[in-house]
Write an enzyme that holds these catalytic residues in place. Sequence first.
Site, PDB file in Angstrom:
ATOM      1  N   PRO A   2       0.815  -1.211   0.000  1.00  0.00           N
ATOM      2  CA  PRO A   2       0.000   0.000   0.000  1.00  0.00           C
ATOM      3  C   PRO A   2       0.853   1.268   0.000  1.00  0.00           C
ATOM      4  CG  PRO A   2      -0.357  -1.320   1.996  1.00  0.00           C
ATOM      5  CD  PRO A   2       0.705  -1.979   1.216  1.00  0.00           C
ATOM      6  N   GLU A   3       0.622   2.108  -0.984  1.00  0.00           N
ATOM      7  CA  GLU A   3       1.240   3.434  -1.027  1.00  0.00           C
ATOM      8  C   GLU A   3       0.116   4.442  -0.855  1.00  0.00           C
ATOM      9  OE1 GLU A   3       3.897   3.748  -4.421  1.00  0.00           O
ATOM     10  OE2 GLU A   3       4.416   1.642  -4.270  1.00  0.00           O
ATOM     11  N   LYS A  63       1.776   7.804   3.756  1.00  0.00           N
ATOM     12  CA  LYS A  63       1.246   6.455   3.942  1.00  0.00           C
ATOM     13  C   LYS A  63       0.780   6.217   5.373  1.00  0.00           C
ATOM     14  CE  LYS A  63       4.908   5.171   0.739  1.00  0.00           C
ATOM     15  NZ  LYS A  63       6.218   4.492   0.639  1.00  0.00           N
ATOM     16  N   ARG A 261      16.676  -0.976  -5.082  1.00  0.00           N
ATOM     17  CA  ARG A 261      15.259  -1.204  -5.337  1.00  0.00           C
ATOM     18  C   ARG A 261      15.038  -1.624  -6.779  1.00  0.00           C
ATOM     19  NH1 ARG A 261      12.641   1.464  -1.411  1.00  0.00           N
ATOM     20  NH2 ARG A 261      11.031  -0.023  -1.838  1.00  0.00           N
TER      21      ARG A 261
END
Length: 283
Positions: A2-3, A63, A261
């Site tokens: 979830p962002e 967030k 990343r």
Amino acid sequence: MPELPEVESVRRLLTEGRPSLIGTTVDRVEVLRDNVIGGHLLAEQFCQDVQDSVFHEIIRHGKYLFFRLHSARATNNLWMTVHLRMTGRLFLVSDRASKTMYTRLVVHLQQGLALRFDDPRAFGRVWLVEDPAEVIAGLGPDALTVDEDTFLRRLDHHRRQLKPLLLDQSFVAGIGNIYADESLFRAGIHPLKTVADLTVSQRKVLYRAVHDVMHEAVACKGANIDGVFEAGCFPVAVYGRAGLPCRTCGTALVKLRVAQRGTHLCPQCQPIEKVKSLVGGQV
DNA sequence: CACTCTACCTGTGCGC
DNA sequence: TGCGCACAGGTAGAGT
């Protein structure tokens, strides 16, 4: 993962959904895994502090979710703060609904409902603050509402690569790995470029891309990633699509590692030429 | 200041 | 079929 858009969807559902969390009263809190409680609070103390409080509103910054609780016993507000991290989920369910092996916290409500926090990876945290400003002070402006002037002014203070900068919550709050890649693709900017590589007009294009991607994703209730999320309909253009054709030009999308990343891009739409700051062979 | 690494977790998907 | 392992990711905190 979830962002901002997914977290905002949770906030809206809990606030505006039927039933709504707003106006409900905490009967009792059940902590099924102690480390779900963050800060320096013991689970027992958390349960005690929250008991008998009424949920008044939910605000979001980046967030983070902040649930304003008012207790009949205390005059001040207490804010239950939640970060879903990787796999956390919040549901408002019937108090009789069965738990899963991933249920970490249940806030039982007097109205026959329960606010449940499930999290397979157990990275998510719930804690208490007296004022959300304590948390927000360490964050940049919210990515959904930041204006162009503020964004451009903050860009000026950095010379970093754009991918890690967009992921830095103290720069702008709410962008995670998915929407960083989506925003850079939308802007047609290579993630290895630095702020110093960008012209003024490219900086404005980047702002517009972040703004548009965030607003579109919120309108879609989050991303739609090969069945990873059941809710959202935002169509990702690059994230998780390495090797597949770019929807704009047909070129095979590429996956790189940037700042540890996974980073997805279209080598055609996000050209790297004329970037002096790059070390050789990285692309 | 910018960056890198590690820890925190566990389901998934790969190679053997 | 089954095993082991790297990998995914957001953040904190320590180290370069």
